[in-house]
Write a protein that holds these residues in place. Sequence first.
Motif, PDB file in Angstrom:
ATOM      1  N   ASN A  76      40.746  33.957  44.047  1.00 13.63           N
ATOM      2  CA  ASN A  76      39.874  33.092  44.840  1.00 13.63           C
ATOM      3  C   ASN A  76      39.297  33.841  46.026  1.00 13.63           C
ATOM      4  OD1 ASN A  76      40.200  30.866  43.245  1.00 13.63           O
ATOM      5  ND2 ASN A  76      41.729  29.885  44.544  1.00 13.63           N
ATOM      6  N   HIS A 109      40.259  25.278  48.942  1.00 15.69           N
ATOM      7  CA  HIS A 109      40.281  23.888  48.447  1.00 15.69           C
ATOM      8  C   HIS A 109      39.531  22.969  49.406  1.00 15.69           C
ATOM      9  CE1 HIS A 109      44.280  24.619  46.095  1.00 15.69           C
ATOM     10  NE2 HIS A 109      43.229  25.015  45.418  1.00 15.69           N
ATOM     11  N   ASP A 169      44.017  29.797  49.447  1.00 14.91           N
ATOM     12  CA  ASP A 169      43.794  28.835  48.363  1.00 14.91           C
ATOM     13  C   ASP A 169      43.576  27.459  48.997  1.00 14.91           C
ATOM     14  OD1 ASP A 169      43.549  27.963  45.751  1.00 14.91           O
ATOM     15  OD2 ASP A 169      45.713  27.737  45.442  1.00 14.91           O
ATOM     16  N   HIS A 187      45.751  33.678  41.011  1.00 13.49           N
ATOM     17  CA  HIS A 187      44.950  32.595  41.579  1.00 13.49           C
ATOM     18  C   HIS A 187      44.536  32.850  43.034  1.00 13.49           C
ATOM     19  CE1 HIS A 187      43.568  28.441  41.537  1.00 13.49           C
ATOM     20  NE2 HIS A 187      44.058  28.316  42.757  1.00 13.49           N
ATOM     21  N   HIS A 241      36.756  28.487  42.475  1.00  9.92           N
ATOM     22  CA  HIS A 241      37.751  28.264  41.423  1.00  9.92           C
ATOM     23  C   HIS A 241      37.155  28.456  40.037  1.00  9.92           C
ATOM     24  CE1 HIS A 241      40.384  26.826  44.587  1.00  9.92           C
ATOM     25  NE2 HIS A 241      41.374  26.805  43.707  1.00  9.92           N
TER      26      HIS A 241
END
Length: 358
Positions: free
Chosen positions: A278, A197, A193, A274, A260
């Motif tokens: 992803n 990002h 994650d 999540h 996302h």
Amino acid sequence: MKFRNFKMVDYVVYGRGSFDQVDEIIAPRRKDGQPMVFLVDHFFENKNELISRIPLRGNDKIVFADVTNEPKTTYVDALAKELKDTYGTVSGIIGIGGGSTMDLAKAVSLMMNNPGSSADYQGWDLVKVPGVYKVGIPTLSGTGAEVSRTTVLTGPVRKLGMNSDFTPFDQIVLDPALTQGAPKNQAFYTGMDCYIHCIESLEGTFLNEFSKSYGEKALELCREVYLGREVWDDDCDDKLMMASYAGGMSIAYSQVGVAHAVSYGLSFLLGTKHGVGNCIVFDHLEEFYPEGVKEFKEMVVKHQIDIPKNVTKGLTDEQFDKMIDVSLGMAPLWENALGKNWQEQMTRERLRALYEKF
Ligand code: NAD
Ligand code: ZN
């Protein structure tokens, strides 16, 4: 306002073993007769090594957070109601766990003082009153939930955060030792994650030097721990915790992107979590992030991680449409990824073809 004026976390303590300082840190925030409530990830329910170190005083209480599913507004409301019914109010909420538990802690803190349901506050700057004192203590690294000004909740109509200046924690305690021993796949999904990002922020159109500085550092740390080492050791946990923090700071002043936006659709329809969601999506995003996806695949191979396949197989047209609706609803994410004319580029047909790959 032309430039964002960020409310950040007030206090940060970092270090292996810093968890043992919690007692001292929260002492000045205790109010007579009002307990500190430790909202602890249910993974730790019978793990006495951690539970025995929680500094309970007076009528303090441990509540185990059921994070089998990612946080729902109904669960937040129920937790807040129970605390209000039992104690009136509390001195503070201390969330100990992964991103889900930290988000629950933030949301419950806000709902101790704000009327109605947390679903009323899903959106931007709808929260008008500060919550009770709140502390975040991550036990997984990657989400950046420890620094963000949102708490992602699934409500009756939408999956959306309570984004507000009252949402960030008053205090965070970053103790990398707490992440030790997390299951390999889970730790990887959450760590990715952070990696995602970074890629989405650094390759996005919203990028500025503030985001870039944090994003580049976080990316460097991710690369080092996932590709630069032969064995995973304490130093990797230390670095990944700072990568999560910096990655969170990077997106605070930019935005996430395609992975996302698309994984939100999977999550809404199928309940895909999540981190893993992803990863499922990012694995197929070569056309958007060629370098990032190549490196991601190297990390998956090196760490022998299973990325679920065929998750959208057999879905109906209606179900695909629902995912597409949810995803295209995330306008800022698409704009960050593709620019102002994103709607011309990301048509429903193109998105449908992408969903069919997973
Ligand atoms: P998680 O909190 O959902 O936890 C995943 C699993 O790991 C759970 O079963 C949990 O019990 C377990 N777990 C947690 N710590 C552990 C440990 N130390 N050892 C073993 N097991 C452990 O996972 P996550 O990836 O950290 O968080 C995902 C959540 O974070 C999602 O709900 C997502 O929406 C949210 N999120 C929030 C933000 C934000 O800015 N607020 C950003 C990204 C993600
Ligand atoms: Zn994320």
